[in-house]
Design an enzyme around this catalytic site. Structure first.
Site, PDB file in Angstrom:
ATOM      1  CG  HIS A  74      -1.892  -1.014   1.378  1.00 18.42           C
ATOM      2  ND1 HIS A  74      -2.855  -1.214   0.106  1.00 18.42           N
ATOM      3  CD2 HIS A  74      -2.452  -1.753   2.055  1.00 18.42           C
ATOM      4  CE1 HIS A  74      -3.802  -1.841   0.462  1.00 18.42           C
ATOM      5  NE2 HIS A  74      -3.361  -2.547   1.538  1.00 18.42           N
ATOM      6  CB  CYS A  80      -2.293   2.980  -5.050  1.00 20.99           C
ATOM      7  SG  CYS A  80      -3.149   1.571  -5.325  1.00 20.99           S
TER       8      CYS A  80
END
Length: 833
Positions: free
Chosen positions: A418, A467
């Site tokens: 993440h 991301c």
């Protein structure tokens, strides 16, 4: 079935297993092969076998899996040839191996020995598993010689040595009959020990450990190139010159005697293992006439320009030839400037975070880090690969990584997990990050880059597989002032304000970025050119087209590549100490032999799946005859490792949660996988519990033995230590700098406990899934289809916390100014398709 009935059976009705073994035996090109059989059949009046028929059979070798013997036996069977007739022919030929294929032995080989290429000093096991109508016996042969003391189903080399290379076969005896297994080739690579872990790869994943070297030779000299890879089954080789395959160059070693100018070019080797393919480094071979440089002594002049065209080796040859030193004309730096760039060392830190405590779990980072580790080690990088790190562990890992950097080093950092990007700065999210999180809980990539620049590194590469959406919970404006240096490359797995994808299937697979990067990483190309090729490959991938595109930012002005050679520079004493410490922190514990009072002997071995994931496997090597059975279990592991007892002492690696080492470790062992080795506070001590069932007793008898293997792998680095709070405040005054712990958690901030309206945000997994359907799926793009990706509200995604929004970056329609600093604006931007 009786022998008479068996002999009257038409050979077209032989069992496929027997027919296959018979054809393999007859297809061999020798004086007892299929041609000899054809000549005998042609001279027998019972059957018709013409020269044209023989030629037709010989053409079968041009077909995939074609067999001249099978074609000939089919012709014979069509003319009424029975097993008795074929047996008669084979007896006249004296072909005992083929005769064994026709005899009903009552033996069935269930597991054939598998060829393998391994590293000298490692353990190797060849296995042959068989069953029979009566007790069976085994005997191993190396070519035609019996292997001493090899009467068990497993032929074990502990350790394997270079002299053990060769072809092996197992004879299985059952009563008065016997059958032979398939041949298994053992290739042993003599590879010098290097810093870092070197473990046998899993099935179908060849790893290149011996690379060819560039050469500058004279016409008439001999060329010798060598390439070596390990894998199961044994890798296949094909050499190329200037991109064209070289005929009959299918061995590890390629040589040419009497070089000619046309032999000059760029050479590399293709290595295949099952469906996996990789390449060696591409090297230049220069073939030239001897340099006729004129030397300058009294009455002799020097042509420096001509001497500059010679290789470093030739210059020194001329020095010795004329006994003249050139130091006044060419320095060593000038010699090196004639060649490609080089690194003083290569160091890589790979972090894959997947088991998050407060956020959605991921799958791909584990496989991505594993594959990238194997590839970078082929490029001579010192690699540390770590899974599931907390914030303090990540900061300490970065600090250890920075300690290895000095002038001219190539530093590479890869992160999968993440993440988010705010104001042009990228943040990596640890597994213990609170919900929601902000920059104080994460590591800023640009802060790490600033510290790397202070080391005067030769190349800084950041590969960020995460991301890059905004995190509206974080309003801190970073203040990192970077130097303007021409040695930085950023490879973002996705564009700004976009997600990164991982491939989802029934098994473990890569993320989209690594799926295409691993096919290019070994190419001898400038790193930006290599990443451009990866971007083009990703652009052709239909499932993510228009959703994920690789973005490259670079200030690289030289042709630097990951394949550049290493030429060590001047090490300071602290640098030498850090290197030594790093090497010791990546050594596996030595194998242990445990001798119990009852006479049982147990062998304990170790393997590393990652730098912080250790696999322990035990096997019984000695058991007294009075024992019916015995088994050894590992118990009493340190509590900080938090190992589930249900996943310990398993008969297969998959049962322990280890899927990447399958096939690379011996069978018939008990396996225990220890993840998060970095959490060890003290040495790794445990108990081995031996349970024995005696023939004369009904109850189990138990013995215990305490074992201490010290601090294995990265436990020596003590990444679990408290983070130093004042390590970089002067150079990096940021609350999220890589070596500074945050002063507080945002979870205590009242702003993040608001029950205001929910923002629409991503699906629970910021890596949207690209599902790979099972066999038989119809439609889609190239066998893949999209799933997930619908936008939901946080109250539908967080069980037990309906009012707390997730800290995954959210979708927004607000215009956000790009607040990058001057340095980031100066980086060259590559537009990808």
């Amino acid at each position: 079935m009786s022998d008479m009935n068996e002999n009257s059976l038409n050979i077209n009705f032989l069992k496929e297993s027997a027919l296959k073994r018979l054809c393999e035996s007859l297809d061999k090109a020798n004086n007892k092969g299929w041609r000899k059989l054809g000549e005998m059949v042609k001279n027998d009046k019972r059957f018709k076998m013409s020269v044209d028929d023989m030629d037709m059979c010989s053409l079968k070798v041009l077909e995939v899996d074609g067999s001249p013997s099978r074609a000939m036996l089919k012709l014979m069977g069509d003319q009424g040839c029975v097993v008795g007739d074929l047996t008669e022919f084979l007896q006249k030929m004296g072909h005992t191996d083929a005769l064994q294929c026709l005899k009903p032995s009552g033996i069935q080989i269930l597991v054939q020995p598998q060829s393998a290429a391994v590293i000298a000093g490692h353990n190797l096991r060849l296995s042959c598993c068989a069953v029979g109508s009566s007790p069976i016996q085994f005997q191993w042969f190396r070519k035609t010689e019996e292997v001493p003391h090899s009467s068990s189903p497993d032929l074990v080399f502990s350790p394997v040595q270079v002299k053990d290379a060769g072809f092996y076969i197992c004879r299985v005896n059952c009563g008065n009959t016997c059958v032979f297994s398939h041949w298994a080739q053992v290739d042993v690579l003599d590879v010098p020990p290097k810093c870092g872990l070197v473990s046998q790869p899993s099935d179908g994943r060849p790893r290149v450990l011996i690379q060819p070297h560039p050469q500058r030779l004279f016409v008439g000299d001999s060329l010798f190139l060598e390439c070596g890879a390990i894998g199961r089954p044994i890798p296949q080789y094909q050499w190329y010159r200037n991109g064209i395959p070289i005929k009959k160059a299918t061995k590890r070693k390629y040589s040419v005697q009497g070089l000619m100018p046309e032999h000059q070019g760029r050479y590399r080797c293709e290595i295949c293992c099952n469906s996996e393919r990789t390449w060696s480094n591409e090297v230049d071979v220069v073939v030239e006439s001897p340099c006729h440089s004129e030397m300058k002594t009294p009455g002799i002049s020097i042509h420096i320009s001509e001497a500059m065209e010679c290789s470093e080796e030739l210059v020194w040859q001329n020095k010795r030839r004329f006994k003249i030193l050139f130091d006044d004309f060419l320095t060593s730096e000038q010699y090196y400037s004639l060649e490609k760039p080089y690194a003083t060392d290569k160091v890589a830190l790979l972090i894959g975070n997947l088991t998050y405590r407060n956020h959605p779990q991921l799958k791909a980072p584990m496989v991505d880090v594993y594959d990238l580790t194997n590839l970078l080690r082929q490029l001579n990088f010192k690699v540390v690969s770590l899974l599931d790190l907390t914030e303090s562990e990540m900061r300490n890992a970065v600090e250890e990584f920075l300690s290895l950097l000095h002038k001219g080093v190539y530093g590479l950092l890869y992160y999968a997990g993440h993440g988010y990007e705010n104001f042009g700065h990228s943040f990596m999210v640890p597994v213990d990050a609170p919900n929601p999180y902000r920059s104080a809980n994460c590591l800023c990539v640009q802060s790490i880059l600033k510290l790397m620049q202070e080391k005067e590194t030769g190349l800084n590469v950041f590969l960020l597989d995460m991301c890059r959406k905004r995190n509206l919970h974080d309003d801190v404006m970073p203040n990192v002032m970077l130097k303007v240096t021409a040695n930085i490359v950023f490879g973002y797995a996705t564009c700004q304000d976009a997600e990164a994808f991982e491939l989802s299937s029934s098994g473990f697979t890569n993320g989209v970025f690594i799926k295409f990067l691993k096919g290019r990483l070994l190419e001898d190309e400038k790193i930006t050119v290599l990443l451009d090729s990866v971007a083009e490959d990703m652009g052709q991938f239909d499932p993510t087209k228009g959703k994920q595109a690789l973005e490259i930012r670079s200030s690289l002005s030289e042709r630097r590549s990951l394949t550049d050679p290493i030429r060590p520079g001047e090490y300071s004493h602290p640098a030498q100490a850090h290197n030594l410490h790093w090497c010791k922190a990546h050594e596996l514990p030595e194998s242990k032999i445990l001798d119990f009072e009852c006479g049982v002997q147990i062998k304990m071995d170790f393997a590393a799946e990652f730098s912080n994931v250790l696999v322990i496997y035990t096997s019984i090597v000695k058991k007294p005859e009075e024992m019916a059975s015995c088994q050894a279990h590992i118990t009493n592991l340190p509590l900080e490792l938090d190992v589930d007892p249900k996943l310990m002492n398993k008969e297969t690696l998959e049962e322990t949660g280890s899927f990447l080492l399958t096939g690379s470790l011996p069978q018939h062992c008990l396996y225990t996988r220890l993840s998060s080795i970095q959490k060890l506070r003290d040495e790794l001590a445990f108990t081995v519990c031996l349970q024995v069932q005696f023939n004369s007793l009904e109850d189990l008898v138990q013995w215990n033995m305490d074992v201490n293997i010290g601090k294995p792998l990265t436990a020596k680095l003590e990444l679990n230590r408290p983070t130093r709070k004042n390590s970089c405040q002067l150079t990096c005054p940021m609350p999220h700098s890589p070596s500074t712990s945050p002063s507080h958690s945002p979870s205590s901030d009242r702003r993040f406990h608001s029950h205001g309206p929910c923002f629409p945000q991503l699906h629970a997994n910021p890596y949207l899934n690209v599902c790979e359907p099972l066999c038989g799926a119809i439609g889609g793009h190239g066998g893949f289809k999209m799933c997930g990706g619908d936008y939901t509200y946080p109250c539908d995604n967080v069980p037990g916390s309906p009012s707390t929004p997730l800290s995954i970056p959210i979708e927004t329609t607000d215009d956000v100014d790009d607040m990058q600093n001057e340095f980031m604006n100066s980086l060259q931007f590559y537009n990808n398709p």
